[in-house]
Design an enzyme around this catalytic site. Structure first.
Site, PDB file in Angstrom:
ATOM      1  CG  ASP A  55      42.752  48.248  36.445  1.00 50.85           C
ATOM      2  OD1 ASP A  55      43.963  48.286  36.190  1.00 50.85           O
ATOM      3  OD2 ASP A  55      42.089  49.224  36.841  1.00 50.85           O
ATOM      4  CE  LYS A  56      41.064  40.515  40.507  1.00 42.70           C
ATOM      5  NZ  LYS A  56      41.285  39.780  41.784  1.00 42.70           N
TER       6      LYS A  56
END
Length: 262
Positions: A57-58
């Protein structure tokens, strides 16, 4: 204002690059956020063309591996697809787990609601399996180790949510998005509240270790990404107060960044 580097280098050779990324960077292009900062574009300035073989995930910090050529790309992609890669994450969550170890195998449906979140869906979801270890509780919080065996989008976050736990500062899945302050944890805190800085104000999820087979040499390699400064400061403070440390198995010290098996 101090600039936080996008990444530090854990390992690199002619075939792979292993980086420890900061929170807030995409691994590659994303159809929902085309203009967001990207790790691959930042790292390519140093390493040349990179091939993404997996995603985190970012807002998750920690280990990311890229291939540097098409042969390594094919090899590593197959390792991830065949679930041969061992992944370990550390999460700092709201709530107290009542188990030492547990397993969640709830099926997950990607992009399952209007906010593009992943949801548990037994009928239409895809198989997803995560093993969890409760490292220990620190007041209203807990340290959790997660070992996902599949790689569904937001898998750890959703599986934890199904257990009644939410990762701190999770803007998508947590009902409590407050930053973590020492004054809320330590009873004898004597600072000025209006000047206090949070110990952690971003998603409390870190990709800690990754074990792969090197695409050329065939050797097993384990990579470790130390916590970033904010999460490490949180770890040290809580270890002093509660005696709970995610690194307790290594005596409070990080293992070597790279470990290779013959």
């Amino acid at each position: 204002m101090k600039i936080i580097p996008d990444y530090t280098v854990i390992y690199s050779d002619d075939d792979i690059v292993v980086l420890n990324k900061r929170s807030g960077l995409l691994i590659a292009s994303d159809r929902y956020d085309m203009d967001a900062p990207r790790l691959d574009l930042s790292a390519q300035k140093e390493f040349g063309k990179l091939f993404a073989v997996h995603r985190i995930d970012k807002d998750t910090s920690g280990i990311v591996i890229y291939a540097r050529n098409e042969e390594a790309h094919r090899n590593l992609s197959m390792q991830f697809e065949n679930r041969e890669v061992q992944k370990t994450y550390h999460a700092f969550v709201h709530g107290r787990a009542l188990w030492d170890y547990t397993e969640v195998n709830s099926k997950l449906l990607i992009d399952g609601d209007s906010r593009h979140r992943t949801v548990v869906n037994a009928k239409y979801g895809k198989s997803a399996l995560t093993n969890f270890h409760n490292i220990g509780s620190c007041g209203p919080y807990s340290w959790i180790e997660a070992k996902p065996h599949t790689g569904r989008t937001h898998q750890i976050r959703v599986h934890l949510q199904s257990l009644g736990l939410s990762i701190v500062c999770d803007m998508l899945y947590s009902g409590n998005q407050k930053a973590v302050y020492l004054s809320e944890i330590k009873r004898a805190w004597n600072g000025e509240e209006d000047k206090e800085r949070p110990l952690l104000s971003r998603l409390g999820l870190h990709a800690y270790q990754l074990c792969i087979t090197h695409p050329k040499t065939g050797k097993k390699m384990t990579f470790t990404a130390p916590y970033h400064k904010d999460m490490d400061a949180l770890r040290k403070q809580l270890a002093k107060i509660f005696g709970i440390d995610p690194l307790s198995s290594t005596n409070g010290k990080y293992p070597p960044l790279v470990q290779e098996e013959n």
